[in-house]
Design a protein around this motif. Sequence first.
Motif, mmCIF file in Angstrom:
data_model
loop_
_atom_site.group_PDB
_atom_site.id
_atom_site.type_symbol
_atom_site.label_atom_id
_atom_site.label_comp_id
_atom_site.label_asym_id
_atom_site.label_seq_id
_atom_site.Cartn_x
_atom_site.Cartn_y
_atom_site.Cartn_z
ATOM 1 N N HIS A 136 38.851 37.645 21.791
ATOM 2 C CA HIS A 136 38.912 38.659 22.842
ATOM 3 C C HIS A 136 37.965 38.228 23.957
ATOM 4 N N LEU A 137 38.535 37.855 25.090
ATOM 5 C CA LEU A 137 37.782 37.251 26.188
ATOM 6 C C LEU A 137 37.743 38.182 27.394
ATOM 7 N N ILE A 138 36.564 38.322 27.994
ATOM 8 C CA ILE A 138 36.448 38.941 29.306
ATOM 9 C C ILE A 138 35.851 37.919 30.260
ATOM 10 N N PHE A 139 36.219 38.024 31.518
ATOM 11 C CA PHE A 139 35.678 37.134 32.526
ATOM 12 C C PHE A 139 35.754 37.826 33.880
ATOM 13 N N SER A 140 35.025 37.290 34.829
ATOM 14 C CA SER A 140 34.945 37.881 36.162
ATOM 15 C C SER A 140 35.674 37.010 37.168
ATOM 16 N N GLU A 141 36.153 37.647 38.220
ATOM 17 C CA GLU A 141 36.748 36.942 39.351
ATOM 18 C C GLU A 141 35.881 37.205 40.588
ATOM 19 N N LEU A 142 35.460 36.123 41.237
ATOM 20 C CA LEU A 142 34.549 36.220 42.378
ATOM 21 C C LEU A 142 35.310 36.629 43.635
ATOM 22 N N ILE A 143 35.851 37.822 43.591
ATOM 23 C CA ILE A 143 36.616 38.371 44.698
ATOM 24 C C ILE A 143 36.133 39.789 44.946
ATOM 25 N N GLY A 144 35.759 40.079 46.187
ATOM 26 C CA GLY A 144 35.289 41.414 46.533
ATOM 27 C C GLY A 144 34.036 41.785 45.771
ATOM 28 N N ALA A 145 34.073 42.930 45.116
ATOM 29 C CA ALA A 145 32.916 43.430 44.374
ATOM 30 C C ALA A 145 32.787 42.797 42.995
ATOM 31 N N ILE A 146 33.585 41.813 42.687
ATOM 32 C CA ILE A 146 33.751 41.172 41.386
ATOM 33 C C ILE A 146 34.745 42.015 40.565
ATOM 34 N N ARG A 147 35.810 41.371 40.133
ATOM 35 C CA ARG A 147 36.832 42.038 39.337
ATOM 36 C C ARG A 147 36.788 41.488 37.913
ATOM 37 N N GLU A 165 43.283 43.620 34.257
ATOM 38 C CA GLU A 165 42.088 44.029 34.998
ATOM 39 C C GLU A 165 41.535 45.316 34.388
ATOM 40 N N LEU A 166 40.225 45.332 34.103
ATOM 41 C CA LEU A 166 39.598 46.467 33.430
ATOM 42 C C LEU A 166 38.971 47.460 34.395
ATOM 43 N N ASN A 167 38.445 46.997 35.504
ATOM 44 C CA ASN A 167 37.779 47.900 36.442
ATOM 45 C C ASN A 167 38.814 48.679 37.259
ATOM 46 N N LYS A 168 38.548 49.961 37.401
ATOM 47 C CA LYS A 168 39.435 50.826 38.177
ATOM 48 C C LYS A 168 38.668 51.630 39.224
ATOM 49 N N GLU A 169 37.349 51.566 39.177
ATOM 50 C CA GLU A 169 36.502 52.383 40.041
ATOM 51 C C GLU A 169 36.070 51.584 41.267
ATOM 52 N N ALA A 170 35.692 52.287 42.337
ATOM 53 C CA ALA A 170 35.133 51.622 43.512
ATOM 54 C C ALA A 170 33.748 51.085 43.189
ATOM 55 N N THR A 190 31.459 46.796 28.194
ATOM 56 C CA THR A 190 30.565 47.472 29.130
ATOM 57 C C THR A 190 30.238 46.528 30.278
ATOM 58 N N TRP A 191 29.873 47.118 31.395
ATOM 59 C CA TRP A 191 29.320 46.351 32.506
ATOM 60 C C TRP A 191 28.519 47.286 33.402
ATOM 61 N N THR A 192 27.745 46.697 34.288
ATOM 62 C CA THR A 192 26.969 47.467 35.265
ATOM 63 C C THR A 192 27.766 47.555 36.557
ATOM 64 N N ASN A 193 27.926 48.774 37.049
ATOM 65 C CA ASN A 193 28.653 49.028 38.286
ATOM 66 C C ASN A 193 27.676 49.545 39.336
ATOM 67 N N VAL A 194 27.497 48.783 40.412
ATOM 68 C CA VAL A 194 26.628 49.185 41.518
ATOM 69 C C VAL A 194 27.508 49.818 42.583
ATOM 70 N N VAL A 195 27.269 51.093 42.880
ATOM 71 C CA VAL A 195 28.167 51.838 43.759
ATOM 72 C C VAL A 195 28.009 51.408 45.214
ATOM 73 N N THR A 196 26.767 51.319 45.689
ATOM 74 C CA THR A 196 26.496 50.864 47.048
ATOM 75 C C THR A 196 25.379 49.830 46.997
ATOM 76 N N ASP A 197 25.035 49.265 48.151
ATOM 77 C CA ASP A 197 23.983 48.257 48.170
ATOM 78 C C ASP A 197 22.621 48.832 47.829
ATOM 79 N N THR A 198 22.497 50.143 47.816
ATOM 80 C CA THR A 198 21.237 50.787 47.422
ATOM 81 C C THR A 198 21.389 51.604 46.141
ATOM 82 N N GLY A 199 22.501 51.432 45.428
ATOM 83 C CA GLY A 199 22.727 52.180 44.203
ATOM 84 C C GLY A 199 23.607 53.385 44.455
#
Length: 357
Positions: A136-147, A165-170, A190-199
């Motif tokens: 079971h593999l997860i990986f990131s794509e260096l596009i936008g906010a990271i997908r 694709e697992l992420n569905k949130e902004a 799990t992953w860390t989701n940063v909503v804005t540049d200041t959190g």
Amino acid sequence: FITIGCPDKEVPQEAGFEAVNVSNTPYRSEDPTMAVGPDGTVYVFWEEWNPDSGGVYYTYRSPDGKWSDVAFVCKGGSPYAKVDNSGTIHLAYKHDFVIHYIKKPPGGDWTQPEYITALGMSCDPKFEIDRWGNIHLIFSELIGAIRIFYSKRSANGGWWSQPVELNKEAAFHRLHTRITVNAQGDAFVTWTNVVTDTGPDYILYTTNAIGDTWSYPVPLNSGILPIAAVFRTDIAVDSWGTIHVIWCDDTHGLLYRYNKFGMWSAPVVVDSSAGVNSLLEIDQQNRLHVVYDGHPESGIYYRIKKLYGNWSDRICCLSPRGIPKGMGIYGGDVYTVFADIVDGEWDIFFVEGRGLY
């Protein structure tokens, strides 16, 4: 060997600590990962920034305590390794923004790479192996906010599923992905989701245990604790199906929650002086083992939580430097690896704590 001891509380008398420079090259060595085989062999992989022959390197320590010579594996970086019950080494890494997967059976050679990508900008592979041998593999794509994408390799057919694709949130940024699987072969991420540049920063959780589709990601640190800057998280599942999650933030330190029978517990502060990185492993007796760094730069620490018990007092495995990047447990010993500057160059260090549980 550099023998380093910094006992904090209740260190077993037989405990010992050794920090070993396992790369020891004149070039920059970083991004280590490690895995422990069923016979106790320890494998350490890392990325070597050698201008002539850079790529993924590794060394291993046999059960008799002897380290092998450092060996080149392949071009690429961001290695991630696991060893299955047969002793086969599984390795995923990125090269030319495509995820590569290879394996090495006991006494055999590395296989030819298999390639996985979703959008052609792939990096940061993480995977888990279930009891049937599916990967079971997860990986990131260096596009936008990271997908973030998931793909499964069938143990029988040796083919990879279409990435989902697992992420569905902004998000402003996504990072620190982790994955585990249970006895039924369900995956939890799990992953860390940063909503804005200041959190704010949220730890998002999703699973495919509900069926063929993935659940909508839900935050694990929202509405319970004041939102803070979240650092690295980790997730594991025990033999009874209970899901365990740890993470660090800059307000509370090291925190822990679990999900039993579909219900999340209240978060518990394990160590208010924790730093930025935490790693979690579960053994066959369902004991939880955590390695994490202190803040600020106070060392690498270890704690254990036995079944139905509380978290132990912390034991300092290394001081004053080090951010753990890989963890393993075997026969009462706890291992971790980290990258650090030595004489102006980055090297990979392996730390062993003996007789800690």
